[in-house]
Design a protein around this motif. Structure first.
Motif, mmCIF file in Angstrom:
data_model
loop_
_atom_site.group_PDB
_atom_site.id
_atom_site.type_symbol
_atom_site.label_atom_id
_atom_site.label_comp_id
_atom_site.label_asym_id
_atom_site.label_seq_id
_atom_site.Cartn_x
_atom_site.Cartn_y
_atom_site.Cartn_z
ATOM 1 N N GLY A 62 4.472 49.045 -42.674
ATOM 2 C CA GLY A 62 3.188 49.389 -43.269
ATOM 3 C C GLY A 62 3.253 49.887 -44.700
ATOM 4 N N LEU A 63 4.423 49.789 -45.345
ATOM 5 C CA LEU A 63 4.542 50.245 -46.725
ATOM 6 C C LEU A 63 3.848 49.275 -47.677
ATOM 7 N N SER A 64 3.256 49.808 -48.730
ATOM 8 C CA SER A 64 2.647 48.977 -49.765
ATOM 9 C C SER A 64 3.750 48.369 -50.621
ATOM 10 N N TYR A 65 3.389 47.364 -51.440
ATOM 11 C CA TYR A 65 4.380 46.773 -52.336
ATOM 12 C C TYR A 65 4.968 47.842 -53.262
ATOM 13 N N LYS A 66 4.117 48.742 -53.757
ATOM 14 C CA LYS A 66 4.584 49.804 -54.647
ATOM 15 C C LYS A 66 5.597 50.708 -53.944
ATOM 16 N N GLN A 67 5.302 51.053 -52.691
ATOM 17 C CA GLN A 67 6.206 51.910 -51.931
ATOM 18 C C GLN A 67 7.528 51.205 -51.639
ATOM 19 N N VAL A 68 7.450 49.902 -51.314
ATOM 20 C CA VAL A 68 8.671 49.127 -51.075
ATOM 21 C C VAL A 68 9.518 49.085 -52.352
ATOM 22 N N ALA A 69 8.850 48.856 -53.487
ATOM 23 C CA ALA A 69 9.554 48.793 -54.769
ATOM 24 C C ALA A 69 10.267 50.110 -55.066
ATOM 25 N N GLU A 70 9.569 51.230 -54.809
ATOM 26 C CA GLU A 70 10.182 52.536 -55.063
ATOM 27 C C GLU A 70 11.344 52.795 -54.113
ATOM 28 N N ARG A 71 11.183 52.405 -52.853
ATOM 29 C CA ARG A 71 12.232 52.643 -51.857
ATOM 30 C C ARG A 71 13.514 51.862 -52.189
ATOM 31 N N LEU A 72 13.324 50.624 -52.654
ATOM 32 C CA LEU A 72 14.479 49.760 -52.900
ATOM 33 C C LEU A 72 14.897 49.724 -54.372
ATOM 34 N N VAL A 73 14.209 50.511 -55.204
ATOM 35 C CA VAL A 73 14.475 50.559 -56.644
ATOM 36 C C VAL A 73 14.375 49.149 -57.242
ATOM 37 N N LEU A 74 13.237 48.526 -56.993
ATOM 38 C CA LEU A 74 12.939 47.200 -57.523
ATOM 39 C C LEU A 74 11.628 47.261 -58.284
ATOM 40 N N SER A 75 11.320 46.221 -59.045
ATOM 41 C CA SER A 75 10.021 46.155 -59.702
ATOM 42 C C SER A 75 8.978 45.654 -58.703
ATOM 43 N N HIS A 76 7.721 45.973 -58.967
ATOM 44 C CA HIS A 76 6.620 45.509 -58.112
ATOM 45 C C HIS A 76 6.625 43.986 -58.034
ATOM 46 N N ARG A 77 6.864 43.331 -59.185
ATOM 47 C CA ARG A 77 6.869 41.859 -59.227
ATOM 48 C C ARG A 77 7.996 41.280 -58.378
ATOM 49 N N THR A 78 9.153 41.927 -58.391
ATOM 50 C CA THR A 78 10.279 41.439 -57.587
ATOM 51 C C THR A 78 9.949 41.496 -56.100
ATOM 52 N N VAL A 79 9.310 42.589 -55.679
ATOM 53 C CA VAL A 79 8.901 42.714 -54.276
ATOM 54 C C VAL A 79 7.908 41.612 -53.927
ATOM 55 N N GLN A 80 6.927 41.375 -54.796
ATOM 56 C CA GLN A 80 5.956 40.299 -54.559
ATOM 57 C C GLN A 80 6.658 38.948 -54.414
ATOM 58 N N ASN A 81 7.647 38.707 -55.272
ATOM 59 C CA ASN A 81 8.375 37.436 -55.214
ATOM 60 C C ASN A 81 9.131 37.290 -53.898
ATOM 61 N N HIS A 82 9.765 38.379 -53.435
ATOM 62 C CA HIS A 82 10.479 38.326 -52.161
ATOM 63 C C HIS A 82 9.517 38.022 -51.014
#
Length: 213
Positions: free
Chosen positions: A162-182
């Motif tokens: 249930g994490l948002s893209y922003k939360q996933v990005a912060e958790r994995l130390v990635l950019s928001h765009r990278t999470v969207q691409n994954h």
């Protein structure tokens, strides 16, 4: 697009969205009117009450998603009953808020849903995940399942929680765009159309039960 049979509520939500910088392309008072206006309006997000005159919100959700699989449906309902929530999600709703939500919570939910996030009033996300886990009998290891990279699997596991893209990005130390691409790569590999279906897949594969760190 805002759909609600109570004029004051409908106009209030539309006003809040407009004042926050969003564009309300249409409003409707019932299911018939919503379905009639939807093809021309083509909203990115549909803010929809469940208990509207026929056809009801669940049917409207299923029909607009069939017409345009890219539309995001955010249910805004007085009901927080389990069956109402599950019926809405099964029909294709991307989010579900009860009407006791604050203006700030509503605006945040619309923005997140527009980005593809699943958004629920606190407590309802666990209900949905629990139900899909209960219903799922898909084996956790399927020899024919598409192969995901370790990073894609990691992102998928957090999305299922249930994490948002922003939360996933912060958790994995990635950019928001990278999470969207994954997420987009995973959707393409699994031949799924939206994040709700992706969460269902993750639950079926047991990924939401695995540790995230």
């Amino acid at each position: 697009m805002v759909v609600d049979d109570h004029p004051m509520w409908r106009e209030g939500v539309a006003r809040d969205l407009t004042e926050s910088g969003m564009r309300v392309v249409a409003t409707a008072a019932d299911g018939r009117e919503a379905l009639a206006r939807f093809p021309a309006a083509r909203p990115q997000v549909l803010v929809l009450d469940l208990q509207i005159p026929e056809p009801r919100g669940v049917e409207v959700t299923a029909r607009v998603v069939a017409l345009d699989p890219t539309v995001r449906v955010l249910i805004l309902s007085a009901s927080g009953e389990q069956q109402d929530v599950l019926d809405a999600v099964k029909a294709g709703a991307t989010g579900y808020l009860v009407k006791s939500a604050s203006r700030t919570e509503l605006l945040d939910a619309v923005r997140r849903v527009a980005l593809g996030d699943t958004v629920f009033t606190p407590g309802l996300a666990g209900l949905v995940l629990g139900e899909y886990r209960r219903l799922s009998d898909t084996p956790a290891a399927d020899a024919d399942a598409p192969r995901l990279t370790d990073r894609e699997t990691e992102v998928l596991r957090l999305v299922a929680k249930g994490l948002s893209y922003k939360q996933v990005a912060e958790r994995l130390v990635l950019s928001h765009r990278t999470v969207q691409n994954h997420v987009q790569n995973t959707l393409r590999k699994l031949q799924l159309h939206n994040r709700v279906q992706l969460v269902r897949y993750a639950i079926e594969q047991g990924l939401d039960d695995e540790p995230s760190a």
